[in-house]
Design a protein around this motif. Structure first.
Motif, PDB file in Angstrom:
ATOM      1  N   ILE A  14      39.031  59.503 130.067  1.00 24.17           N
ATOM      2  CA  ILE A  14      38.676  59.401 128.970  1.00 24.17           C
ATOM      3  C   ILE A  14      39.340  59.987 127.982  1.00 24.17           C
ATOM      4  CG2 ILE A  14      36.647  61.172 128.696  1.00 24.17           C
ATOM      5  CD1 ILE A  14      34.904  59.143 127.547  1.00 24.17           C
ATOM      6  N   ALA A  15      39.633  59.278 126.635  1.00 25.90           N
ATOM      7  CA  ALA A  15      40.607  59.821 125.676  1.00 25.90           C
ATOM      8  C   ALA A  15      40.031  59.410 124.292  1.00 25.90           C
ATOM      9  CB  ALA A  15      41.977  59.293 125.883  1.00 25.90           C
ATOM     10  N   PRO A  16      40.608  60.465 123.181  1.00 23.26           N
ATOM     11  CA  PRO A  16      39.932  59.917 122.059  1.00 23.26           C
ATOM     12  C   PRO A  16      40.702  58.816 121.556  1.00 23.26           C
ATOM     13  CG  PRO A  16      41.041  62.249 122.156  1.00 23.26           C
ATOM     14  CD  PRO A  16      41.231  61.604 123.419  1.00 23.26           C
ATOM     15  N   HIS A  17      39.930  57.823 120.732  1.00 20.51           N
ATOM     16  CA  HIS A  17      40.600  56.813 120.121  1.00 20.51           C
ATOM     17  C   HIS A  17      41.401  57.048 119.282  1.00 20.51           C
ATOM     18  CE1 HIS A  17      40.889  52.814 118.543  1.00 20.51           C
ATOM     19  NE2 HIS A  17      40.291  52.307 119.562  1.00 20.51           N
ATOM     20  N   THR A  65      30.918  63.622 115.482  1.00 21.89           N
ATOM     21  CA  THR A  65      31.082  62.063 115.613  1.00 21.89           C
ATOM     22  C   THR A  65      32.626  61.750 116.145  1.00 21.89           C
ATOM     23  OG1 THR A  65      29.324  61.483 114.435  1.00 21.89           O
ATOM     24  CG2 THR A  65      30.709  59.652 115.376  1.00 21.89           C
ATOM     25  N   GLY A  66      32.925  61.481 117.280  1.00 19.92           N
ATOM     26  CA  GLY A  66      34.223  61.000 117.702  1.00 19.92           C
ATOM     27  C   GLY A  66      34.128  59.609 118.490  1.00 19.92           C
ATOM     28  N   PHE A  67      34.955  58.777 118.455  1.00 15.23           N
ATOM     29  CA  PHE A  67      34.870  57.614 119.257  1.00 15.23           C
ATOM     30  C   PHE A  67      36.036  57.920 120.642  1.00 15.23           C
ATOM     31  CE2 PHE A  67      33.679  56.420 115.244  1.00 15.23           C
ATOM     32  CZ  PHE A  67      32.649  55.709 115.639  1.00 15.23           C
ATOM     33  N   ALA A  68      35.637  57.379 121.599  1.00 15.36           N
ATOM     34  CA  ALA A  68      36.721  57.417 122.676  1.00 15.36           C
ATOM     35  C   ALA A  68      36.821  56.189 123.665  1.00 15.36           C
ATOM     36  CB  ALA A  68      36.017  58.520 123.803  1.00 15.36           C
ATOM     37  N   PHE A  69      37.761  56.202 124.534  1.00 14.53           N
ATOM     38  CA  PHE A  69      37.682  55.023 125.332  1.00 14.53           C
ATOM     39  C   PHE A  69      38.312  55.488 126.740  1.00 14.53           C
ATOM     40  CE2 PHE A  69      41.621  55.539 123.403  1.00 14.53           C
ATOM     41  CZ  PHE A  69      42.767  55.177 124.388  1.00 14.53           C
ATOM     42  N   VAL A  70      37.902  54.645 127.614  1.00 13.32           N
ATOM     43  CA  VAL A  70      38.191  55.078 129.296  1.00 13.32           C
ATOM     44  C   VAL A  70      39.444  54.006 129.509  1.00 13.32           C
ATOM     45  CG1 VAL A  70      37.344  54.758 131.609  1.00 13.32           C
ATOM     46  CG2 VAL A  70      35.799  55.273 129.723  1.00 13.32           C
TER      47      VAL A  70
END
Length: 90
Positions: A14-17, A65-70
């Motif tokens: 998982i990483a920060p967008h 608040t942060g957005f991430a993706f796999v």
């Protein structure tokens, strides 16, 4: 004839967008006051300290608040958009 189920394991991370920033917020627990949301955590802390100095309220709820993706191992780490961009007028 019998059916067989095959399971396989795929590693993910998982990483920060990359197209977003982390946003910091804070709410006073003693009244309805809220800090202005910011990408600068220190700026939100200064607002909380100022509010505490004026009101003597000392409890705050901090929100990050942060957005991430796999990403699957072996895939590109930058997500592809799911919606096509709107064509330019003209």
């Amino acid at each position: 004839m019998s059916t067989r189920t095959l399971f396989r394991s795929v590693s993910h991370t998982i990483a920060p967008h990359p197209d977003t920033e982390i946003t910091y917020e804070a709410d006073c627990l003693g009244c309805q006051w809220s800090a202005e949301p910011s990408t600068d955590a220190a700026a939100v802390d200064v607002e909380c300290l100022s509010h505490a100095g004026r009101s003597n309220h000392r409890g705050f709820r901090r929100i990050v608040t942060g957005f991430a993706f796999v990403v699957r191992d072996g895939e590109d780490s930058v997500p592809t958009p799911r919606v096509s961009p709107t064509p330019a007028d003209g």
